[in-house]
Design a protein around this motif. Structure first.
Motif, PDB file in Angstrom:
ATOM      1  N   ILE A 275      11.751   3.022   0.278  1.00 34.40           N
ATOM      2  CA  ILE A 275      11.442   1.717   0.873  1.00 34.40           C
ATOM      3  C   ILE A 275      11.998   0.564   0.047  1.00 34.40           C
ATOM      4  CG2 ILE A 275       9.589   0.143   1.550  1.00 34.40           C
ATOM      5  CD1 ILE A 275       9.952   2.537   3.410  1.00 34.40           C
ATOM      6  N   PHE A 276      11.812   0.617  -1.275  1.00 33.51           N
ATOM      7  CA  PHE A 276      12.174  -0.531  -2.107  1.00 33.51           C
ATOM      8  C   PHE A 276      13.442  -0.330  -2.938  1.00 33.51           C
ATOM      9  CE2 PHE A 276       7.462  -0.411  -1.751  1.00 33.51           C
ATOM     10  CZ  PHE A 276       7.320  -1.516  -0.923  1.00 33.51           C
ATOM     11  N   GLY A 277      13.903   0.927  -3.024  1.00 31.20           N
ATOM     12  CA  GLY A 277      15.085   1.209  -3.830  1.00 31.20           C
ATOM     13  C   GLY A 277      16.325   0.418  -3.448  1.00 31.20           C
ATOM     14  N   PRO A 278      16.690   0.387  -2.168  1.00 30.25           N
ATOM     15  CA  PRO A 278      17.923  -0.310  -1.780  1.00 30.25           C
ATOM     16  C   PRO A 278      17.955  -1.784  -2.177  1.00 30.25           C
ATOM     17  CG  PRO A 278      17.217   1.155  -0.035  1.00 30.25           C
ATOM     18  CD  PRO A 278      16.109   1.141  -1.051  1.00 30.25           C
ATOM     19  N   GLN A 279      16.848  -2.505  -2.008  1.00 24.14           N
ATOM     20  CA  GLN A 279      16.856  -3.929  -2.346  1.00 24.14           C
ATOM     21  C   GLN A 279      16.934  -4.157  -3.858  1.00 24.14           C
ATOM     22  OE1 GLN A 279      12.925  -4.674  -0.587  1.00 24.14           O
ATOM     23  NE2 GLN A 279      12.196  -5.448  -2.535  1.00 24.14           N
ATOM     24  N   LYS A 280      16.588  -3.136  -4.629  1.00 23.90           N
ATOM     25  CA  LYS A 280      16.656  -3.245  -6.088  1.00 23.90           C
ATOM     26  C   LYS A 280      18.008  -2.801  -6.633  1.00 23.90           C
ATOM     27  CE  LYS A 280      11.695  -2.486  -6.595  1.00 23.90           C
ATOM     28  NZ  LYS A 280      10.618  -1.929  -7.429  1.00 23.90           N
TER      29      LYS A 280
ATOM     30  N   THR B 160       0.823  -1.213   0.000  1.00 27.28           N
ATOM     31  CA  THR B 160       0.000   0.000   0.000  1.00 27.28           C
ATOM     32  C   THR B 160       0.857   1.263   0.000  1.00 27.28           C
ATOM     33  OG1 THR B 160      -0.133  -0.112   2.418  1.00 27.28           O
ATOM     34  CG2 THR B 160      -1.920  -1.136   1.174  1.00 27.28           C
ATOM     35  N   ASN B 161       2.145   1.110  -0.247  1.00 27.29           N
ATOM     36  CA  ASN B 161       3.046   2.267  -0.216  1.00 27.29           C
ATOM     37  C   ASN B 161       2.696   3.288  -1.287  1.00 27.29           C
ATOM     38  OD1 ASN B 161       4.591  -0.258   0.750  1.00 27.29           O
ATOM     39  ND2 ASN B 161       5.757   1.434   1.617  1.00 27.29           N
ATOM     40  N   VAL B 162       2.870   4.543  -0.950  1.00 28.61           N
ATOM     41  CA  VAL B 162       2.627   5.624  -1.897  1.00 28.61           C
ATOM     42  C   VAL B 162       3.822   5.752  -2.835  1.00 28.61           C
ATOM     43  CG1 VAL B 162       1.104   6.857  -0.331  1.00 28.61           C
ATOM     44  CG2 VAL B 162       3.557   7.333  -0.277  1.00 28.61           C
ATOM     45  N   LEU B 163       3.702   6.629  -3.824  1.00 27.20           N
ATOM     46  CA  LEU B 163       4.760   6.774  -4.825  1.00 27.20           C
ATOM     47  C   LEU B 163       6.004   7.460  -4.269  1.00 27.20           C
ATOM     48  CD1 LEU B 163       5.625   6.504  -7.825  1.00 27.20           C
ATOM     49  CD2 LEU B 163       4.592   8.761  -8.209  1.00 27.20           C
ATOM     50  N   CYS B 164       5.801   8.547  -3.546  1.00 26.60           N
ATOM     51  CA  CYS B 164       6.935   9.365  -3.099  1.00 26.60           C
ATOM     52  C   CYS B 164       6.936   9.576  -1.589  1.00 26.60           C
ATOM     53  CB  CYS B 164       6.905  10.724  -3.799  1.00 26.60           C
ATOM     54  SG  CYS B 164       6.980  10.617  -5.603  1.00 26.60           S
ATOM     55  N   GLY B 165       8.080  10.048  -1.116  1.00 27.25           N
ATOM     56  CA  GLY B 165       8.214  10.325   0.308  1.00 27.25           C
ATOM     57  C   GLY B 165       8.894   9.194   1.059  1.00 27.25           C
ATOM     58  N   ALA B 166       8.909   9.306   2.381  1.00 26.59           N
ATOM     59  CA  ALA B 166       9.624   8.349   3.228  1.00 26.59           C
ATOM     60  C   ALA B 166       9.123   6.925   3.094  1.00 26.59           C
ATOM     61  CB  ALA B 166       9.527   8.801   4.688  1.00 26.59           C
ATOM     62  N   SER B 167       7.849   6.739   2.750  1.00 22.36           N
ATOM     63  CA  SER B 167       7.300   5.393   2.569  1.00 22.36           C
ATOM     64  C   SER B 167       7.063   5.076   1.094  1.00 22.36           C
ATOM     65  CB  SER B 167       5.986   5.250   3.355  1.00 22.36           C
ATOM     66  OG  SER B 167       5.016   6.176   2.882  1.00 22.36           O
ATOM     67  N   GLY B 168       7.750   5.827   0.238  1.00 23.09           N
ATOM     68  CA  GLY B 168       7.549   5.670  -1.199  1.00 23.09           C
ATOM     69  C   GLY B 168       8.451   4.648  -1.865  1.00 23.09           C
ATOM     70  N   ALA B 169       8.334   4.566  -3.177  1.00 22.41           N
ATOM     71  CA  ALA B 169       9.032   3.548  -3.971  1.00 22.41           C
ATOM     72  C   ALA B 169      10.543   3.609  -3.833  1.00 22.41           C
ATOM     73  CB  ALA B 169       8.633   3.705  -5.447  1.00 22.41           C
ATOM     74  N   SER B 170      11.110   4.800  -3.826  1.00 21.59           N
ATOM     75  CA  SER B 170      12.572   4.934  -3.780  1.00 21.59           C
ATOM     76  C   SER B 170      13.145   4.593  -2.415  1.00 21.59           C
ATOM     77  CB  SER B 170      12.984   6.359  -4.155  1.00 21.59           C
ATOM     78  OG  SER B 170      12.566   6.675  -5.467  1.00 21.59           O
TER      79      SER B 170
END
Length: 373
Positions: A203-208, A191-201
């Motif tokens: 939250i998920f950026g490091p694992q990618k 349910t994460n939003v696109l931007c911000g502290a809980s966003g795609a970059s």
């Protein structure tokens, strides 16, 4: 006694189907007269399509589209009547890339948009896209390019439709975009939003594979692009799924973002099946904070009848995942029985799951009554 076996996949070791089979066999051994239904699930991430195909009669087909590197790629989809289903993870799934190959700003998702067009041409009226488990962060501009959109910088140069181009986009051209008459759905696993502290970059950026210095820059670039498209999508729940692909489906394909596990449960007629269930067994590879953000086990527990006991059996359980009762899960078990490396845990997953589920079934029998068979 009626028991529903509803695990998600144990990533890197067991498919949802295999996990459900092991759980079913273990509990049937202890409760031979029980009604046990195997309902492997997915929540919009990779493996959702395979899980659905176990309970729904769908035809599997393949279509050649542009791959993650621009080369031709045979993309899988499934269809039932005039509805089609496919997963972005089949084109750009994280497991397809080694840690050294993970460059989320350079991988292309053009083929996803191309497949939408092909499916519409084949007469599909509804197209569901599993958005999760991806190796990309491009805000959906790759998919948009596959639909016919073109992106330009301030000098008027045509940009490559990948995450690295996000910060350079000043103009979007929709001249060559084909009209979409099919209904498009982004089936999300978070349910994460696109931007911000809980966003795609963030939250998920490091694992990618997103570098530390790229995280905030990519987040800002996504904001910049969506101010041109539809600013409300920046804070829409689920829009950050798939590196922002969910936002792209809503913004460029006029699609809808739907919660993955709820979609899957509706397709499986869960509410009816669970009505008289005594136990529901859920699980996945790891139960952690992300599990509480819309993953399958919690999604199932939230919709389970109040009288039904929901138990979670997972590969591992994060120590911070301690308030699972608040989400409807009565108890949570890890299958790891002794200290071992990650590779050993993955190799031993089947043995560990079988041992753990058998022990839990015996415990239930002892607690309830020695007469239950």
């Amino acid at each position: 006694m009626k028991i529903l076996m509803m695990p998600d996949s144990f990533k890197g070791s067991l498919s949802a189907k295999k996990a459900a089979t092991i759980l079913g066999e273990s509990f049937q051994q202890v409760f031979p007269s029980a009604t046990i239904e195997l309902l492997p699930v997915g929540d919009g991430g990779e493996g959702t399509l395979d899980a659905l195909s176990q309970t729904i009669s769908m035809e599997e087909r393949w279509e050649t589209v542009s791959g993650w590197n621009g080369e031709p790629f045979s993309m899988r989809y499934m269809h039932f009547q005039d509805q089609a289903f496919f997963e972005m993870a089949d084109l750009v799934g994280l497991p397809m890339f080694s840690e050294e190959q993970r460059r989320p700003l350079d991988i292309l998702t053009i083929g996803l948009g191309e497949l939408i067009i092909r499916l519409q041409e084949k007469g599909m009226k509804k197209i569901y896209i599993g958005v999760g488990g991806s190796a990309t962060i491009d805000g959906g501009i790759g998919l948009a390019a596959g639909l016919g959109y073109r992106f330009y910088d301030k000098e008027g140069n045509l940009l490559q439709p990948n995450g690295r181009s996000l910060s350079k986009i000043v103009r979007i051209d929709d001249t060559d975009v084909q009209e979409l008459t099919a209904e498009i759905y982004a089936v999300t696993d978070v349910t994460n939003v696109l931007c911000g502290a809980s966003g795609a970059s963030f939250i998920f950026g490091p694992q990618k594979g997103l570098k530390i210095e790229e995280i905030s820059k990519t987040d800002e670039a996504l904001k910049q692009v969506y101010r041109l498209i539809n600013q409300t999508l920046i804070d829409t729940p689920g829009s950050g799924a798939g590196g922002g692909l969910a936002a792209g489906i809503a913004g460029f394909a006029k699609g809808k973002i739907i919660h993955g596990i709820d979609f899957v449960l509706d397709v499986l007629d869960f509410d009816q099946r669970a009505q008289d269930a005594d136990f529901i067994i859920v699980g996945e590879g790891r139960m952690d904070q992300q599990s509480m953000a819309g993953k399958a086990p919690v999604g199932i527990a939230k919709r389970a009848p109040a009288k039904t006991t929901v138990l979670a059996i997972s590969g591992s359980v994060d120590q911070e995942f301690s308030d699972y009762e608040a989400y409807g899960i009565s108890a949570c078990f890890s299958i790891i029985g002794q200290p071992e490396s990650l590779s050993e845990a993955l190799d031993n997953a089947e043995v560990n799951l079988r041992r753990t589920s058998l022990s839990i079934a015996k415990l239930i029998k002892k607690v309830r009554s020695n007469c239950i068979d």
